[in-house]
Design an enzyme around this catalytic site. Sequence first.
Site, short mmCIF file in Angstrom:
data_model
loop_
_atom_site.label_atom_id
_atom_site.label_comp_id
_atom_site.label_asym_id
_atom_site.label_seq_id
_atom_site.Cartn_x
_atom_site.Cartn_y
_atom_site.Cartn_z
CB ALA A 112 -1.06 0.08 1.00
CG ASP A 113 5.28 3.06 0.87
OD1 ASP A 113 5.39 3.53 2.13
OD2 ASP A 113 5.93 3.41 -0.08
CB ILE A 114 2.48 6.25 -2.23
CG1 ILE A 114 1.06 6.48 -1.52
CG2 ILE A 114 2.35 7.29 -3.65
CD1 ILE A 114 -0.12 5.85 -2.59
#
Length: 288
Positions: A242-244
């Site tokens: 989920a880390d951009i």
Amino acid sequence: MWKEIVAIDGPYDFNLALDRLSLDPVIFLNKEDKFIKVPVVIDENPFVIKVQAVGSTMKPSFEISGSDDRVKELALKEMQRIFQWDFSLHTLGLHFQTTNIAEIFQQHTGTPIVLEFNLYSCLMKCIIHQQLNLAFAHTLTKRFVTTFGYQIDDVWFYPKPETIAALEYEDLKALQFSGRKAEYVIDTSRLIAEGTLNLTELDMLSDDEIMKKLIKVRGIGPWTVQNLLLAGLGRPNLFPKADIGIQKAIQKHFNLEKKPTSEEMDQYSKQWAPYLSYATLYLWRSIE
């Protein structure tokens, strides 16, 4: 005053480690002279430990120094944990040289995972950084530490959980924390201060057990837990999809028209286990 020389197996590029650590404005380091001053708390007492590179990337060695001989052995052990000196980056390089991100690992050879200095500061930093751009996240973290923490030998220590537990939400909102983030930081600190949430026991639990335990806490989601596992506990096989930043790095490296889907990230990362945490770090480095 004590000093000790510690030699480890290479490669280990301390310059690259300091380069990444220098992004955090709270950390005291000097890239030119290749040293960092680490704030550590041993037996509830604060100490500043200086770590200076005196070797090379391929033959790394470090001069470790501190002010109190009584904590020398514990301090050395803590530096080994933080800087991950017992992990073989040579073995890591061999693993990734046949993967689809071999080029990234070649560019950043010898970059270690350096852990956050303690679990409480790591958790606070993770909560503060949630859903913020990196520049403002660091600004907010600096305000938090310099307002409520304390300084020894020009080195900043994060505030104690008890200090933050005693605050009102308005105290953090005055620093430009959102109302909800102020609640998350203070309420989590209260759980820790009262003993309901025991961070010292986390190291004895599995990744899944830690995830199940922490996501019950309001304001702590999977992204925060994964970053705590990676940067706080040094678990080697974490991949925060989920880390951009990770999504952007994969999009750039594989020349994708848009950010990868979760399924695409699973497909790309199959080759990276059991070192997904290092893949995560090197992907971050590729776009920093």
